[in-house]
Design an enzyme around this catalytic site. Structure first.
Site, mmCIF file in Angstrom:
data_model
loop_
_atom_site.group_PDB
_atom_site.id
_atom_site.type_symbol
_atom_site.label_atom_id
_atom_site.label_comp_id
_atom_site.label_asym_id
_atom_site.label_seq_id
_atom_site.Cartn_x
_atom_site.Cartn_y
_atom_site.Cartn_z
ATOM 1 C CD GLU A 192 33.210 16.581 -24.654
ATOM 2 O OE1 GLU A 192 32.173 17.208 -24.305
ATOM 3 O OE2 GLU A 192 33.267 15.344 -24.654
ATOM 4 C CG HIS A 197 31.455 20.999 -23.351
ATOM 5 N ND1 HIS A 197 30.627 20.301 -24.191
ATOM 6 C CD2 HIS A 197 31.468 22.275 -23.834
ATOM 7 C CE1 HIS A 197 30.171 21.097 -25.145
ATOM 8 N NE2 HIS A 197 30.671 22.310 -24.930
ATOM 9 C CG HIS A 236 25.411 12.327 -24.631
ATOM 10 N ND1 HIS A 236 26.064 13.533 -24.514
ATOM 11 C CD2 HIS A 236 24.146 12.557 -24.243
ATOM 12 C CE1 HIS A 236 25.231 14.459 -24.094
ATOM 13 N NE2 HIS A 236 24.058 13.894 -23.907
#
Length: 247
Positions: A76, A44, A200
């Site tokens: 991401e 990310h 997550h």
């Protein structure tokens, strides 16, 4: 089939960035993860490059292309023009769009699909024209209307935000309630033809429960918990443990 594991390398990069030194090597640890069965690597890249740096992306792309051609690269991010240009240059197999403010420490909520559907549609179509699979970050209690709006963007998958479930590590009653939300939303997503990813605060301990609630789960992207375990067990054994936990 068990969900596939994509190893998020952001926490490794954040540790490296504490010093102006090249270790721990993001690429080397990505290689160990792939050697030990990970299906892919996730990054990310945020605008301030506080963990993954833009310069890491071509190195990881080359690692997959040269040594692990069956693996996947998942990038991401929030779809700014700069982010979309990074994606265009580095050609990931999957792009996961998240509604992060650049200042956020980490992703902590899904898209407002009903409010942002039109703007997301154009981005999704642009990414798909470039050959990427597109996944959209999604709240675990998403309604049918919200998931219908996600489907209308043309996205291939949603990635359920499992932070609330991960936060119940010491409370089985709350954990069961969070899994029920995910199970309900997952059934709707499947009915609509959306593939399901999740990520997550997932751990070896809570992955089996998630797999039971979402038997149609295709992929989990895991960084923080996996990196923490790697300090204790080493990256190779940690990846093997997480793969076993996926079912």
């Amino acid at each position: 089939m068990p969900a596939k594991l994509s190893v998020n390398l952001n926490a490794v990069a954040m540790l490296r960035n504490r010093r102006e030194l090249p270790w721990p090597s993001v690429t080397a640890l990505g290689r160990i993860a792939l050697e030990n069965g990970a299906h892919g690597l996730t990054v990310h890249p945020r605008p301030d490059q506080r963990h993954i740096r833009f310069s890491d992306l071509p190195q990881l792309r080359a690692l997959i292309d040269d040594e692990f051609p069956a693996a996947e690269f998942n990038i991401e991010g929030y779809p700014t023009e700069d982010f979309l240009e990074l994606v265009s240059v580095n050609q990931p197999e999957q792009v996961t769009l998240v509604p992060d403010d650049p200042a956020q420490a980490t992703s902590d909520h899904g898209w407002d699909f009903e409010g942002k559907g039109n703007s997301l549609r154009s981005v999704v179509q642009r990414l798909k024209r470039d050959g990427a699979r597109v996944s959209l970050f999604c709240d675990p209690d998403a309604s049918r209307a919200s998931l219908e709006a996600a489907k209308a963007t043309g996205a291939d998958r949603v990635e359920f935000y499992t932070g609330p479930y991960g936060g119940t590590h010491d409370d089985p009653v709350r954990a069961a309630a969070e899994l029920q939300k995910l199970e309900t939303a997952g059934k709707i997503a499947t009915e609509l033809g959306l593939g399901i990813n999740a990520g997550h605060d997932l751990t070896v301990e809570n992955l089996p429960g998630l797999a039971r609630a979402l038997p149609q789960l295709l992929e989990v992207s895991i960084g923080h918990g996996l990196t923490a375990d790697a300090l204790e067990y080493g990256m190779a054994e940690t990846v093997r443990r997480f793969i076993r936990a996926c079912g």
